[in-house]
Design a protein around this motif. Structure first.
Motif, PDB file in Angstrom:
ATOM      1  N   UNK A 236       0.812  -1.203   0.000  1.00 53.91           N
ATOM      2  CA  UNK A 236       0.000   0.000   0.000  1.00 53.91           C
ATOM      3  C   UNK A 236       0.849   1.257   0.000  1.00 53.91           C
ATOM      4  N   UNK A 237       0.197   2.383  -0.205  1.00 53.36           N
ATOM      5  CA  UNK A 237       0.908   3.654  -0.199  1.00 53.36           C
ATOM      6  C   UNK A 237      -0.011   4.783  -0.586  1.00 53.36           C
ATOM      7  N   UNK A 238       0.576   5.971  -0.739  1.00 55.03           N
ATOM      8  CA  UNK A 238      -0.166   7.156  -1.138  1.00 55.03           C
ATOM      9  C   UNK A 238       0.204   7.516  -2.564  1.00 55.03           C
ATOM     10  N   UNK A 239      -0.799   7.652  -3.420  1.00 53.78           N
ATOM     11  CA  UNK A 239      -0.578   7.945  -4.835  1.00 53.78           C
ATOM     12  C   UNK A 239      -1.568   9.001  -5.298  1.00 53.78           C
ATOM     13  N   UNK A 240      -1.347   9.477  -6.521  1.00 52.27           N
ATOM     14  CA  UNK A 240      -2.266  10.417  -7.150  1.00 52.27           C
ATOM     15  C   UNK A 240      -3.273   9.656  -8.001  1.00 52.27           C
ATOM     16  N   UNK A 241      -4.398  10.286  -8.239  1.00 48.60           N
ATOM     17  CA  UNK A 241      -5.398   9.691  -9.117  1.00 48.60           C
ATOM     18  C   UNK A 241      -4.777   9.396 -10.480  1.00 48.60           C
ATOM     19  N   UNK A 242      -5.085   8.205 -11.011  1.00 48.17           N
ATOM     20  CA  UNK A 242      -4.526   7.791 -12.286  1.00 48.17           C
ATOM     21  C   UNK A 242      -3.278   6.929 -12.165  1.00 48.17           C
ATOM     22  N   UNK A 243      -2.665   6.935 -10.983  1.00 50.28           N
ATOM     23  CA  UNK A 243      -1.455   6.134 -10.759  1.00 50.28           C
ATOM     24  C   UNK A 243      -1.806   4.664 -10.572  1.00 50.28           C
ATOM     25  N   UNK A 244      -0.741   3.861 -10.433  1.00 51.50           N
ATOM     26  CA  UNK A 244      -0.889   2.418 -10.231  1.00 51.50           C
ATOM     27  C   UNK A 244      -0.176   1.988  -8.955  1.00 51.50           C
ATOM     28  N   UNK A 245      -0.650   0.891  -8.396  1.00 47.01           N
ATOM     29  CA  UNK A 245      -0.009   0.244  -7.252  1.00 47.01           C
ATOM     30  C   UNK A 245      -0.172  -1.254  -7.412  1.00 47.01           C
ATOM     31  N   UNK A 246       0.740  -2.001  -6.831  1.00 48.13           N
ATOM     32  CA  UNK A 246       0.585  -3.452  -6.795  1.00 48.13           C
ATOM     33  C   UNK A 246       0.679  -3.924  -5.351  1.00 48.13           C
TER      34      UNK A 246
ATOM     35  N   UNK B 257      -4.213   2.048   1.255  1.00 49.45           N
ATOM     36  CA  UNK B 257      -4.054   2.705  -0.036  1.00 49.45           C
ATOM     37  C   UNK B 257      -4.778   4.041   0.024  1.00 49.45           C
ATOM     38  N   UNK B 258      -4.055   5.117  -0.260  1.00 48.61           N
ATOM     39  CA  UNK B 258      -4.636   6.454  -0.268  1.00 48.61           C
ATOM     40  C   UNK B 258      -4.430   7.065  -1.639  1.00 48.61           C
ATOM     41  N   UNK B 259      -5.542   7.480  -2.269  1.00 49.97           N
ATOM     42  CA  UNK B 259      -5.485   8.063  -3.603  1.00 49.97           C
ATOM     43  C   UNK B 259      -5.971   9.497  -3.522  1.00 49.97           C
ATOM     44  N   UNK B 260      -5.104  10.452  -3.896  1.00 44.65           N
ATOM     45  CA  UNK B 260      -5.468  11.858  -3.861  1.00 44.65           C
ATOM     46  C   UNK B 260      -5.866  12.332  -5.244  1.00 44.65           C
ATOM     47  N   UNK B 261      -6.757  13.313  -5.255  1.00 47.76           N
ATOM     48  CA  UNK B 261      -7.217  13.841  -6.550  1.00 47.76           C
ATOM     49  C   UNK B 261      -6.313  14.957  -7.028  1.00 47.76           C
TER      50      UNK B 261
ATOM     51  N   UNK C 277      -8.487   5.767  -8.382  1.00 47.12           N
ATOM     52  CA  UNK C 277      -9.400   6.885  -8.149  1.00 47.12           C
ATOM     53  C   UNK C 277      -9.452   7.201  -6.657  1.00 47.12           C
ATOM     54  N   UNK C 278      -9.810   8.402  -6.293  1.00 44.28           N
ATOM     55  CA  UNK C 278      -9.938   8.710  -4.860  1.00 44.28           C
ATOM     56  C   UNK C 278     -10.876   7.751  -4.128  1.00 44.28           C
TER      57      UNK C 278
END
Length: 122
Positions: free
Chosen positions: A8-18, A118-122, A86-87
């Motif tokens: 998990x982690x903090x990402x921006x909208x549109x990014x990917x994580x595994x 998992x944190x998704x920011x807009x 997405x957020x």
């Protein structure tokens, strides 16, 4: 069997994580490993499930086409590849194990990993 989730982690909208989920014991062909998530103030919901022996996957409607669950026999577990985040994907993600086909109900699973945020920011 104990499960260990990570990635998990903090990402921006549109990014990917595994995300990864590794099992400490033997997995049987009849087992299913699934991913659930729980957002603040909401119930835990099914995201994706993988039938260990059949190598088949199923998904919640709101993640189809963006999230993919796959097997890694060396790791003895599954990945959850998350694209176009997405957020509203922000949540604690849990992996879970049951004997039998994947189901949508968290009550059907007997083993749970500790969760990864998992944190998704807009």
């Amino acid at each position: 069997v104990q499960l260990q989730a990570s990635g998990g982690g903090s990402v921006q909208a549109g990014d990917s994580l595994r995300l990864s989920c590794a099992a400490s014991g033997r997995l049987f062909s009849s087992d299913a490993m699934s991913w659930f998530r729980q957002a603040p103030g909401k119930e835990r919901e099914f995201v994706a499930g993988y039938r260990w022996g059949g190598r088949t996957a199923n998904y919640a409607d709101n993640v189809k086409g963006r999230l993919t669950v796959s097997r890694d026999s060396v790791m003895n577990g599954v990945y959850l590849q998350m694209n176009s985040l997405r957020p509203e994907d922000t949540a604690v993600y849990y992996c879970a194990l049951r004997h039998g086909a994947p189901t949508f109900s968290a009550r059907d699973y007997k083993s749970w990993g500790q969760g990864t945020l998992v944190t998704v920011s807009s």
